[in-house]
Design an enzyme around this catalytic site. Structure first.
Site, PDB file in Angstrom:
ATOM      1  N   ASP A  14      43.237  37.524  48.138  1.00 57.00           N
ATOM      2  CA  ASP A  14      43.389  38.594  47.171  1.00 57.00           C
ATOM      3  C   ASP A  14      42.536  38.218  45.957  1.00 57.00           C
ATOM      4  O   ASP A  14      42.076  37.079  45.831  1.00 57.00           O
ATOM      5  CB  ASP A  14      44.872  38.725  46.795  1.00 57.00           C
ATOM      6  N   ASP A  16      42.783  39.986  42.095  1.00 61.12           N
ATOM      7  CA  ASP A  16      43.506  40.026  40.821  1.00 61.12           C
ATOM      8  C   ASP A  16      44.833  39.286  40.930  1.00 61.12           C
ATOM      9  O   ASP A  16      45.669  39.614  41.773  1.00 61.12           O
ATOM     10  CB  ASP A  16      43.757  41.480  40.400  1.00 61.12           C
TER      11      ASP A  16
END
Length: 232
Positions: A14, A16
């Site tokens: 991922d 953020d």
């Protein structure tokens, strides 16, 4: 295809809350979107808890009392503010990498037969901006964004990453900071590593079924080794 199901391992990250600390820009853009609708922004923890979802789903989650079209308007306002900040000050719009992130990526990239990927709720334009700012593009063999997939936790992004890399679910892991990342990884049949420095707390990651939760990038190699995904 850069590998085969027999000779490669895939580690998908991922962005953020996992690789970069983008909370200040996210909160500023959310504030602009909520101001546009004349709605009060929820507390910081609540606002950041939806990071990882695609924008329409995130806004719909934060604004359940409003019609769906208002959530779409809020998502559009968020995008406009986010892009405006980037155009006004490109350097300021690049969120900082978390400590140890770059070293961890480079270390894994140097491990034979280990391939890296990204699965993010960001738009491709935003991901490209970030990758170019830090010169990270060459580290990843597959880049999956919200533009062409259903929102997390649907496994579409990870299934595409597996297909593009040639890895099998049993030889792959999803690394992320939210329960959406963990649920997405589990739905794709992959192992999952939760990171406790992002937007969902350790207990929420564990409850979502993370195979292991780490407190810093220095722990990542050992966590992946414990799952049989990199050499011990």
């Amino acid at each position: 295809m850069t590998g085969s199901a027999m000779d490669c391992r895939l580690i998908v990250f991922d962005v953020d809350g996992t690789l970069v600390d983008s909370q200040h820009l996210i909160l500023a853009s959310m504030q602009a979107a909520f101001d546009f609708l004349g709605e009060p922004l929820p507390p910081r923890e609540t606002a950041l808890s939806v990071v990882g979802l695609s924008l329409p789903e995130a806004m719909g989650t934060l604004l359940p009392h409003l019609p769906p079209e208002d959530a779409l308007r809020a998502a559009d306002s968020y995008r406009q503010h986010f892009l405006a900040r980037r155009l006004e000050n490109a350097a300021e719009s690049v969120p900082p990498l978390y400590p140890g992130a770059l070293d961890a990526l480079e270390r894994l990239n140097a491990t034979p037969e280990t391939l890296l990927g990204v699965a993010t709720g960001k738009a491709r334009r935003g991901l490209d901006h970030l990758l170019d700012a830090y010169d990270l593009r060459q580290l990843f063999v597959t880049l999956q964004t919200a533009d062409g997939h259903p929102s997390k936790p649907h496994p579409s992004m990870l299934l595409s990453a597996l297909a593009e890399s040639g890895a099998t679910p049993g030889c792959a892991a999803m690394v992320g900071d939210t329960e959406y990342d963990i649920a997405m990884g589990r739905a794709a049949g992959m192992r999952t590593v939760g990171v406790a420095w992002g937007y969902h707390p350790r207990d929420r990651l564990a409850a979502a079924g993370a195979d292991v939760v780490i407190d810093g990038f220095a722990e990542l190699d050992a966590a992946l080794a414990s799952l049989g995904l990199v050499p011990a």
